[in-house]
Design a protein around this motif. Structure first.
Motif, PDB file in Angstrom:
ATOM      1  N   THR A 184     -16.318 -15.027 -11.969  1.00 39.10           N
ATOM      2  CA  THR A 184     -16.658 -15.853 -11.805  1.00 39.10           C
ATOM      3  C   THR A 184     -17.361 -16.255 -13.020  1.00 39.10           C
ATOM      4  OG1 THR A 184     -18.770 -14.435 -10.308  1.00 39.10           O
ATOM      5  CG2 THR A 184     -20.017 -16.007 -12.069  1.00 39.10           C
ATOM      6  N   CYS A 185     -16.664 -15.619 -14.082  1.00 44.44           N
ATOM      7  CA  CYS A 185     -16.740 -15.999 -15.534  1.00 44.44           C
ATOM      8  C   CYS A 185     -16.020 -16.189 -16.093  1.00 44.44           C
ATOM      9  CB  CYS A 185     -16.842 -14.520 -16.956  1.00 44.44           C
ATOM     10  SG  CYS A 185     -17.956 -13.221 -16.355  1.00 44.44           S
ATOM     11  N   ARG A 186     -14.944 -16.721 -15.222  1.00 45.79           N
ATOM     12  CA  ARG A 186     -13.415 -17.607 -15.650  1.00 45.79           C
ATOM     13  C   ARG A 186     -14.590 -18.812 -14.373  1.00 45.79           C
ATOM     14  NH1 ARG A 186     -11.956 -12.958 -16.441  1.00 45.79           N
ATOM     15  NH2 ARG A 186     -10.041 -12.127 -17.251  1.00 45.79           N
ATOM     16  N   GLY A 187     -14.868 -19.118 -14.082  1.00 49.56           N
ATOM     17  CA  GLY A 187     -15.360 -20.246 -13.131  1.00 49.56           C
ATOM     18  C   GLY A 187     -15.069 -20.191 -11.559  1.00 49.56           C
ATOM     19  N   TYR A 188     -14.414 -19.121 -11.126  1.00 49.53           N
ATOM     20  CA  TYR A 188     -14.221 -19.290 -10.272  1.00 49.53           C
ATOM     21  C   TYR A 188     -15.044 -18.224  -9.244  1.00 49.53           C
ATOM     22  CZ  TYR A 188      -9.793 -19.324 -11.948  1.00 49.53           C
ATOM     23  OH  TYR A 188      -8.441 -19.964 -12.644  1.00 49.53           O
ATOM     24  N   ALA A 189     -15.252 -18.396  -7.695  1.00 48.16           N
ATOM     25  CA  ALA A 189     -15.831 -17.916  -6.477  1.00 48.16           C
ATOM     26  C   ALA A 189     -15.946 -16.367  -7.267  1.00 48.16           C
ATOM     27  CB  ALA A 189     -16.203 -18.310  -4.741  1.00 48.16           C
ATOM     28  N   GLY A 190     -17.208 -15.832  -7.177  1.00 50.78           N
ATOM     29  CA  GLY A 190     -17.577 -14.661  -6.763  1.00 50.78           C
ATOM     30  C   GLY A 190     -17.968 -14.163  -5.900  1.00 50.78           C
ATOM     31  N   ASN A 191     -17.844 -14.593  -5.177  1.00 49.23           N
ATOM     32  CA  ASN A 191     -18.075 -13.751  -4.152  1.00 49.23           C
ATOM     33  C   ASN A 191     -16.813 -13.964  -2.470  1.00 49.23           C
ATOM     34  OD1 ASN A 191     -18.424 -16.551  -3.635  1.00 49.23           O
ATOM     35  ND2 ASN A 191     -19.680 -16.508  -0.887  1.00 49.23           N
ATOM     36  N   GLU A 192     -16.179 -14.454  -2.987  1.00 51.74           N
ATOM     37  CA  GLU A 192     -15.001 -14.612  -1.794  1.00 51.74           C
ATOM     38  C   GLU A 192     -13.774 -14.725  -2.904  1.00 51.74           C
ATOM     39  OE1 GLU A 192     -15.526 -16.440   2.401  1.00 51.74           O
ATOM     40  OE2 GLU A 192     -13.882 -17.481   1.442  1.00 51.74           O
ATOM     41  N   PHE A 193     -12.705 -13.834  -2.542  1.00 56.65           N
ATOM     42  CA  PHE A 193     -11.520 -13.861  -3.281  1.00 56.65           C
ATOM     43  C   PHE A 193     -10.523 -12.835  -2.236  1.00 56.65           C
ATOM     44  CE2 PHE A 193     -14.413 -10.997  -4.883  1.00 56.65           C
ATOM     45  CZ  PHE A 193     -13.967  -9.013  -4.352  1.00 56.65           C
ATOM     46  N   ASN A 194      -9.684 -12.711  -3.033  1.00 57.12           N
ATOM     47  CA  ASN A 194      -8.324 -12.058  -2.649  1.00 57.12           C
ATOM     48  C   ASN A 194      -7.563 -11.055  -3.232  1.00 57.12           C
ATOM     49  OD1 ASN A 194      -7.434 -14.014  -0.027  1.00 57.12           O
ATOM     50  ND2 ASN A 194      -7.149 -15.551  -1.486  1.00 57.12           N
ATOM     51  N   LEU A 195      -7.779 -10.173  -2.865  1.00 58.02           N
ATOM     52  CA  LEU A 195      -7.785  -8.663  -3.385  1.00 58.02           C
ATOM     53  C   LEU A 195      -6.144  -8.113  -3.618  1.00 58.02           C
ATOM     54  CD1 LEU A 195      -9.398  -6.301  -4.330  1.00 58.02           C
ATOM     55  CD2 LEU A 195      -9.297  -5.124  -2.522  1.00 58.02           C
ATOM     56  N   ARG A 196      -6.078  -9.100  -4.718  1.00 58.90           N
ATOM     57  CA  ARG A 196      -4.423  -9.026  -5.243  1.00 58.90           C
ATOM     58  C   ARG A 196      -3.852  -7.313  -5.361  1.00 58.90           C
ATOM     59  NH1 ARG A 196      -3.240 -13.683  -3.565  1.00 58.90           N
ATOM     60  NH2 ARG A 196      -3.983 -15.724  -4.408  1.00 58.90           N
ATOM     61  N   PHE A 197      -4.937  -6.654  -5.839  1.00 61.82           N
ATOM     62  CA  PHE A 197      -4.206  -5.357  -5.378  1.00 61.82           C
ATOM     63  C   PHE A 197      -3.588  -4.550  -3.862  1.00 61.82           C
ATOM     64  CE2 PHE A 197      -6.264  -2.526  -9.047  1.00 61.82           C
ATOM     65  CZ  PHE A 197      -5.411  -3.096  -9.977  1.00 61.82           C
ATOM     66  N   THR A 198      -3.048  -4.073  -3.859  1.00 64.25           N
ATOM     67  CA  THR A 198      -3.097  -3.118  -2.498  1.00 64.25           C
ATOM     68  C   THR A 198      -4.080  -2.639  -2.226  1.00 64.25           C
ATOM     69  OG1 THR A 198      -1.520  -1.435  -3.507  1.00 64.25           O
ATOM     70  CG2 THR A 198      -0.239  -4.151  -2.252  1.00 64.25           C
ATOM     71  N   ARG A 199      -3.952  -2.308  -0.985  1.00 65.70           N
ATOM     72  CA  ARG A 199      -5.070  -0.309  -0.449  1.00 65.70           C
ATOM     73  C   ARG A 199      -4.328   0.411  -1.369  1.00 65.70           C
ATOM     74  NH1 ARG A 199      -7.835  -4.831   1.160  1.00 65.70           N
ATOM     75  NH2 ARG A 199      -8.401  -4.673   3.274  1.00 65.70           N
ATOM     76  N   ASP A 200      -3.298   0.748  -1.760  1.00 68.80           N
ATOM     77  CA  ASP A 200      -2.306   1.495  -2.258  1.00 68.80           C
ATOM     78  C   ASP A 200      -2.816   1.696  -3.910  1.00 68.80           C
ATOM     79  OD1 ASP A 200      -0.934   4.236  -2.714  1.00 68.80           O
ATOM     80  OD2 ASP A 200       1.159   3.152  -3.447  1.00 68.80           O
ATOM     81  N   ASP A 201      -2.064  -0.058  -4.216  1.00 66.45           N
ATOM     82  CA  ASP A 201      -2.925  -0.074  -5.469  1.00 66.45           C
ATOM     83  C   ASP A 201      -4.309   0.533  -5.952  1.00 66.45           C
ATOM     84  OD1 ASP A 201      -0.509  -0.784  -6.529  1.00 66.45           O
ATOM     85  OD2 ASP A 201      -0.789  -2.927  -5.745  1.00 66.45           O
ATOM     86  N   MET A 202      -4.864   0.147  -4.784  1.00 64.27           N
ATOM     87  CA  MET A 202      -6.332   0.247  -5.372  1.00 64.27           C
ATOM     88  C   MET A 202      -6.676   1.953  -5.491  1.00 64.27           C
ATOM     89  SD  MET A 202      -8.611  -2.577  -3.150  1.00 64.27           S
ATOM     90  CE  MET A 202     -10.363  -1.667  -3.816  1.00 64.27           C
ATOM     91  N   GLY A 203      -5.968   2.308  -4.456  1.00 67.04           N
ATOM     92  CA  GLY A 203      -6.364   4.149  -4.304  1.00 67.04           C
ATOM     93  C   GLY A 203      -6.091   4.853  -6.142  1.00 67.04           C
ATOM     94  N   SER A 204      -4.695   4.424  -6.421  1.00 69.00           N
ATOM     95  CA  SER A 204      -3.879   4.893  -7.366  1.00 69.00           C
ATOM     96  C   SER A 204      -5.181   4.960  -8.492  1.00 69.00           C
ATOM     97  CB  SER A 204      -3.153   4.546  -7.759  1.00 69.00           C
ATOM     98  OG  SER A 204      -2.236   4.152  -8.959  1.00 69.00           O
ATOM     99  N   PHE A 205      -5.626   3.406  -8.925  1.00 64.91           N
ATOM    100  CA  PHE A 205      -6.373   2.741 -10.162  1.00 64.91           C
ATOM    101  C   PHE A 205      -7.789   3.594  -9.945  1.00 64.91           C
ATOM    102  CE2 PHE A 205      -9.575  -0.450 -11.721  1.00 64.91           C
ATOM    103  CZ  PHE A 205      -9.381   0.566 -12.568  1.00 64.91           C
ATOM    104  N   LEU A 206      -8.542   3.862  -8.883  1.00 70.19           N
ATOM    105  CA  LEU A 206      -9.515   4.906  -7.937  1.00 70.19           C
ATOM    106  C   LEU A 206      -9.674   6.009  -7.960  1.00 70.19           C
ATOM    107  CD1 LEU A 206     -11.358   1.588  -6.414  1.00 70.19           C
ATOM    108  CD2 LEU A 206     -11.923   2.510  -8.705  1.00 70.19           C
ATOM    109  N   GLY A 207      -8.104   6.916  -8.291  1.00 66.07           N
ATOM    110  CA  GLY A 207      -8.029   8.022  -8.276  1.00 66.07           C
ATOM    111  C   GLY A 207      -8.607   8.846  -6.786  1.00 66.07           C
ATOM    112  N   ILE A 208      -8.320   7.960  -5.722  1.00 62.11           N
ATOM    113  CA  ILE A 208      -8.603   8.798  -4.255  1.00 62.11           C
ATOM    114  C   ILE A 208      -7.146   7.764  -3.229  1.00 62.11           C
ATOM    115  CG2 ILE A 208     -11.148   8.297  -4.518  1.00 62.11           C
ATOM    116  CD1 ILE A 208     -10.642   5.633  -3.537  1.00 62.11           C
ATOM    117  N   THR A 209      -7.259   8.636  -2.793  1.00 56.45           N
ATOM    118  CA  THR A 209      -6.347   7.496  -1.535  1.00 56.45           C
ATOM    119  C   THR A 209      -6.363   6.274  -0.939  1.00 56.45           C
ATOM    120  OG1 THR A 209      -7.069   9.177   0.600  1.00 56.45           O
ATOM    121  CG2 THR A 209      -6.445  10.593  -0.950  1.00 56.45           C
TER     122      THR A 209
END
Length: 244
Positions: A184-209
């Protein structure tokens, strides 16, 4: 395979043909220091020697590479990764257009993480020597460097808090809300977006499986908080997501 870092020492004439134009960049308001005069903007633009394309999966720099340039993401997204002693990759951050990369190199003159493109992206390459000279000559550019360093400190502190105090579902919600806010700060839609992280990346970043990430997103969808179609995320209930 060479990294972008290893191939960045181009002749000046080759670099200038592809130099990024701050004055016409869509991320100017986010990336360029506010209040710069036309002269100072030209000076900042002059230190950006190259705007380089990075293909998805390509490495921008690796751990131990000499810190001789800063990078600003012009388009796309990049993750930063460190490898633990047991050889497991740990995702440390998700960086979007307008973000600076390589700031950790100020510590000892080498990069402390690996930067990998999550999609086809482009970066502005800013040689450290010329950037330091611009900082000495222009207080607004020097102040911008301090802001970037401060932003990284705040970001790392927030990540530490998330990992140390929040439940798994709270962590996933916090990440989605953070990405939404940054877009949103960059002028893009904040309610709909492509999550570039894979689910595995998300888990790694957040410390969960990976499984926990998938189950959590499914629960959020069942509660009507969002719709998840592959990597496409559509947030339906911001208040509900904040209340998780």
């Amino acid at each position: 395979m060479q990294t972008l870092h290893e191939t960045s020492a181009l002749a000046p004439s080759a670099c200038s043909r592809h130099a990024g134009q701050c004055s016409t960049c869509a991320l100017r308001q986010y990336c360029v220091p506010q209040g710069l005069s036309n002269t100072d903007t030209d000076k900042l633009q002059s230190v950006i020697v190259n705007a380089r394309a990075i293909r998805r999966g390509e490495t921008l720099f690796r751990v131990g590479d000499t810190f001789d340039a800063l990078y600003a993401i012009r388009s796309g997204s990049i993750k930063t990764v460190v490898t633990s002693a047991n050889g497991r990759d740990q995702v440390m951050g998700l960086h979007l257009g307008g973000d600076a990369l390589g700031l950790e190199g100020f510590d000892d003159g080498t990069h402390a993480c690996r930067a990998v493109a999550l999609e086809d992206s482009s970066v502005c390459v800013i040689p450290l020597s010329t950037f330091e000279r611009a900082c000495r000559e222009t207080i607004a550019i020097h102040r911008r460097l301090l802001q970037l360093l401060s932003r990284e400190v705040v970001r790392k502190s927030t990540q530490t808090m998330i990992l140390g105090t929040l439940r798994a579902d709270e962590r996933v919600a916090a990440l989605l809300l953070d990405i939404s806010s940054r877009l949103t700060c960059r002028g893009y839609a904040g309610n709909e977006f492509n999550l570039r992280f894979t689910r595995d990346d998300m888990g790694s970043f957040l410390g969960i499986t990976l499984e926990t990430v998938s189950r959590t997103l499914s629960r959020f969808q069942a509660k009507g908080l969002l719709q998840a179609d592959g990597k496409l995320i559509h947030i339906l209930d911001f208040d509900g997501l904040r209340a998780v």
